[in-house]
Design a protein around this motif. Sequence first.
Motif, PDB file in Angstrom:
ATOM      1  N   LYS A  40       0.854  -1.193   0.000  1.00  0.00           N
ATOM      2  CA  LYS A  40       0.000   0.000   0.000  1.00  0.00           C
ATOM      3  C   LYS A  40       0.887   1.240   0.000  1.00  0.00           C
ATOM      4  O   LYS A  40       1.735   1.396   0.876  1.00  0.00           O
ATOM      5  CB  LYS A  40      -0.910  -0.002   1.227  1.00  0.00           C
ATOM      6  CG  LYS A  40      -1.855  -1.205   1.280  1.00  0.00           C
ATOM      7  CD  LYS A  40      -2.709  -1.188   2.535  1.00  0.00           C
ATOM      8  CE  LYS A  40      -3.646  -2.403   2.581  1.00  0.00           C
ATOM      9  NZ  LYS A  40      -4.474  -2.396   3.810  1.00  0.00           N
ATOM     10  N   GLN A  42       1.319   5.443  -0.207  1.00  0.00           N
ATOM     11  CA  GLN A  42       0.752   6.771  -0.011  1.00  0.00           C
ATOM     12  C   GLN A  42       1.794   7.805  -0.400  1.00  0.00           C
ATOM     13  O   GLN A  42       2.962   7.693  -0.027  1.00  0.00           O
ATOM     14  CB  GLN A  42       0.347   6.989   1.448  1.00  0.00           C
ATOM     15  CG  GLN A  42      -0.168   8.389   1.742  1.00  0.00           C
ATOM     16  CD  GLN A  42      -0.456   8.612   3.207  1.00  0.00           C
ATOM     17  OE1 GLN A  42      -0.494   7.665   3.993  1.00  0.00           O
ATOM     18  NE2 GLN A  42      -0.640   9.868   3.599  1.00  0.00           N
ATOM     19  N   ASN A  46      -0.065  14.351  -5.469  1.00  0.00           N
ATOM     20  CA  ASN A  46      -0.756  13.509  -6.452  1.00  0.00           C
ATOM     21  C   ASN A  46       0.230  12.968  -7.482  1.00  0.00           C
ATOM     22  O   ASN A  46       1.178  13.645  -7.889  1.00  0.00           O
ATOM     23  CB  ASN A  46      -1.848  14.312  -7.166  1.00  0.00           C
ATOM     24  CG  ASN A  46      -3.051  14.535  -6.272  1.00  0.00           C
ATOM     25  OD1 ASN A  46      -3.081  14.091  -5.126  1.00  0.00           O
ATOM     26  ND2 ASN A  46      -4.051  15.240  -6.791  1.00  0.00           N
ATOM     27  N   TRP A  50       2.146   5.412 -14.621  1.00  0.00           N
ATOM     28  CA  TRP A  50       2.182   3.992 -14.315  1.00  0.00           C
ATOM     29  C   TRP A  50       3.162   3.698 -13.180  1.00  0.00           C
ATOM     30  O   TRP A  50       4.181   4.354 -13.030  1.00  0.00           O
ATOM     31  CB  TRP A  50       2.606   3.197 -15.549  1.00  0.00           C
ATOM     32  CG  TRP A  50       1.522   3.031 -16.571  1.00  0.00           C
ATOM     33  CD1 TRP A  50       1.298   3.797 -17.665  1.00  0.00           C
ATOM     34  CD2 TRP A  50       0.512   2.019 -16.575  1.00  0.00           C
ATOM     35  NE1 TRP A  50       0.217   3.358 -18.367  1.00  0.00           N
ATOM     36  CE2 TRP A  50      -0.295   2.251 -17.719  1.00  0.00           C
ATOM     37  CE3 TRP A  50       0.203   0.961 -15.729  1.00  0.00           C
ATOM     38  CZ2 TRP A  50      -1.378   1.445 -18.042  1.00  0.00           C
ATOM     39  CZ3 TRP A  50      -0.879   0.141 -16.044  1.00  0.00           C
ATOM     40  CH2 TRP A  50      -1.660   0.390 -17.197  1.00  0.00           C
ATOM     41  N   ALA A  67      -0.067  -0.705 -12.110  1.00  0.00           N
ATOM     42  CA  ALA A  67      -1.258   0.109 -11.847  1.00  0.00           C
ATOM     43  C   ALA A  67      -1.057   1.492 -12.445  1.00  0.00           C
ATOM     44  O   ALA A  67       0.046   2.049 -12.383  1.00  0.00           O
ATOM     45  CB  ALA A  67      -1.502   0.218 -10.345  1.00  0.00           C
ATOM     46  N   VAL A  69      -1.844   5.146 -11.892  1.00  0.00           N
ATOM     47  CA  VAL A  69      -2.307   6.033 -10.833  1.00  0.00           C
ATOM     48  C   VAL A  69      -2.811   7.312 -11.493  1.00  0.00           C
ATOM     49  O   VAL A  69      -2.028   8.066 -12.085  1.00  0.00           O
ATOM     50  CB  VAL A  69      -1.174   6.344  -9.840  1.00  0.00           C
ATOM     51  CG1 VAL A  69      -1.702   7.200  -8.700  1.00  0.00           C
ATOM     52  CG2 VAL A  69      -0.572   5.045  -9.312  1.00  0.00           C
ATOM     53  N   ASN A  70      -4.103   7.524 -11.395  1.00  0.00           N
ATOM     54  CA  ASN A  70      -4.748   8.632 -12.099  1.00  0.00           C
ATOM     55  C   ASN A  70      -4.911   9.832 -11.167  1.00  0.00           C
ATOM     56  O   ASN A  70      -5.939  10.001 -10.512  1.00  0.00           O
ATOM     57  CB  ASN A  70      -6.103   8.181 -12.653  1.00  0.00           C
ATOM     58  CG  ASN A  70      -6.717   9.235 -13.555  1.00  0.00           C
ATOM     59  OD1 ASN A  70      -6.070  10.231 -13.899  1.00  0.00           O
ATOM     60  ND2 ASN A  70      -7.969   9.020 -13.939  1.00  0.00           N
ATOM     61  N   ALA A  72      -3.708  10.620  -8.215  1.00  0.00           N
ATOM     62  CA  ALA A  72      -4.122  10.238  -6.867  1.00  0.00           C
ATOM     63  C   ALA A  72      -2.918  10.133  -5.943  1.00  0.00           C
ATOM     64  O   ALA A  72      -1.764  10.173  -6.375  1.00  0.00           O
ATOM     65  CB  ALA A  72      -4.865   8.914  -6.917  1.00  0.00           C
ATOM     66  N   TYR A  74      -2.982   7.634  -3.402  1.00  0.00           N
ATOM     67  CA  TYR A  74      -3.006   6.299  -2.824  1.00  0.00           C
ATOM     68  C   TYR A  74      -3.162   5.266  -3.927  1.00  0.00           C
ATOM     69  O   TYR A  74      -3.898   5.485  -4.896  1.00  0.00           O
ATOM     70  CB  TYR A  74      -4.172   6.147  -1.837  1.00  0.00           C
ATOM     71  CG  TYR A  74      -4.164   7.142  -0.711  1.00  0.00           C
ATOM     72  CD1 TYR A  74      -3.510   6.858   0.484  1.00  0.00           C
ATOM     73  CD2 TYR A  74      -4.827   8.356  -0.827  1.00  0.00           C
ATOM     74  CE1 TYR A  74      -3.506   7.764   1.524  1.00  0.00           C
ATOM     75  CE2 TYR A  74      -4.826   9.283   0.201  1.00  0.00           C
ATOM     76  CZ  TYR A  74      -4.165   8.976   1.383  1.00  0.00           C
ATOM     77  OH  TYR A  74      -4.165   9.883   2.411  1.00  0.00           O
ATOM     78  N   PHE A  75      -2.473   4.141  -3.787  1.00  0.00           N
ATOM     79  CA  PHE A  75      -2.691   3.002  -4.670  1.00  0.00           C
ATOM     80  C   PHE A  75      -2.121   1.750  -3.999  1.00  0.00           C
ATOM     81  O   PHE A  75      -1.330   1.837  -3.057  1.00  0.00           O
ATOM     82  CB  PHE A  75      -2.061   3.206  -6.053  1.00  0.00           C
ATOM     83  CG  PHE A  75      -0.561   3.289  -6.053  1.00  0.00           C
ATOM     84  CD1 PHE A  75       0.225   2.144  -6.178  1.00  0.00           C
ATOM     85  CD2 PHE A  75       0.081   4.522  -5.930  1.00  0.00           C
ATOM     86  CE1 PHE A  75       1.602   2.219  -6.184  1.00  0.00           C
ATOM     87  CE2 PHE A  75       1.462   4.603  -5.936  1.00  0.00           C
ATOM     88  CZ  PHE A  75       2.231   3.445  -6.061  1.00  0.00           C
ATOM     89  N   SER A  76      -2.535   0.579  -4.477  1.00  0.00           N
ATOM     90  CA  SER A  76      -2.048  -0.692  -3.941  1.00  0.00           C
ATOM     91  C   SER A  76      -1.576  -1.585  -5.070  1.00  0.00           C
ATOM     92  O   SER A  76      -2.105  -1.534  -6.190  1.00  0.00           O
ATOM     93  CB  SER A  76      -3.160  -1.414  -3.163  1.00  0.00           C
ATOM     94  OG  SER A  76      -3.500  -0.697  -2.000  1.00  0.00           O
TER      95      SER A  76
END
Length: 393
Positions: A40, A42, A46, A50, A67, A69-70, A72, A74-76
Amino acid sequence: MQLFFTKNKVIIFSLYIVLSTFMFSCSSKKHRSSADITIKVQLDTNYNSWVYLQRISPNRTYTIDSAFVNNARYFSLKTKAIQSPDIYVVRFSPKQAISLILFKDQSVKVHINSLGKPLKYTLSASPDSQWMKDINNQINRHIYQFDSIYSTYSKLSNQQRRVLRNETDSLLRHNQLQLYRDLKHQIKKHPSSLTSIMGLYSNFGNAHILNIKYDLNIFKEVADSLKALYPTNTHVKALEAQVQKQEIIKSTISKREELLSVGNHFPNLCFYSLADSIYCLKDCHANYKLIYLWRAQDKKFWDINPQLTALYKKYNRATFEVIAISAEKDKLSWANYCRMERFKWINLIIEPPQIPQIDPEEVFPRLYLLDKNFTILAKNPDIKTIETIINKR
């Protein structure tokens, strides 16, 4: 994998294999549903691009999740563990990445403070990854110190450089040695972590900080510690194979050195000569023969030449002869060195496959004093010892 940056170069804290060009691939929903490792992330700002999760094996790198990341914070990233523990990389770009050592069913949190150079982040729930970060930071501090010392030196005038060159070399060398000691200390604190394998193969510039040839004991300590816990782990098995290979090499060298002990006969080999012909050692009939192995890159070579030249002039050729055998790779350079130093003795050049036969440890320069029958009378003697042996007989 963790990348570091200096003023003019990229320093890569690498495992023992250079990463191959990675292929970008998104994981399927089925893969995600069976994931047992979760990362995870953070960010403080922003992110809009990719991100890739890669797994490092002993011989290549795989992209196993990705993933987009658009815009943002946060991503996992998720994946199913092939083995536990294992080495992973969260890659933001070819020059920005985080190294992680993770176990099965582990969930780790990464807080990225800055995506600058170097990337700044904090970790939680992964002690091994934190230890790896600590080693990275340790190497980075020494790199910055190296750059600072060299930058200060490069700004000096030519006259100031001549005065401070030795002092600067000493400071740079001290910095490098201190990093070597610090890294060994860190590895010894955590010999049962895959982090230690990363440390063993970490770089300073283009060279490894530790060398398995000279630091075999610590490589073996890590291999044994990890094997006790993770005997089937591919990273551990690869390290163990390297240690075993080096142990065989070390044993072979020891046996060859024993054959070159005082009292044994020196092998009769043939070499290419400065006279553009083949010369065999048996062709020398002097009562005493000094085999002189050298390379021009070694400082001791330049120091010993005047001493040997003076010794050579004291005796006639029936009594004493010097057979100088060079390990230079370039024959033209070898010939130029011989002429530059005005060598009057027998000058030969050795082919690489022959070196282990007469210099197993590849120590240069090296001296063997032989009698008329090619029996070794002294190994690496100083000039005074050579004279004493010749004069006594």
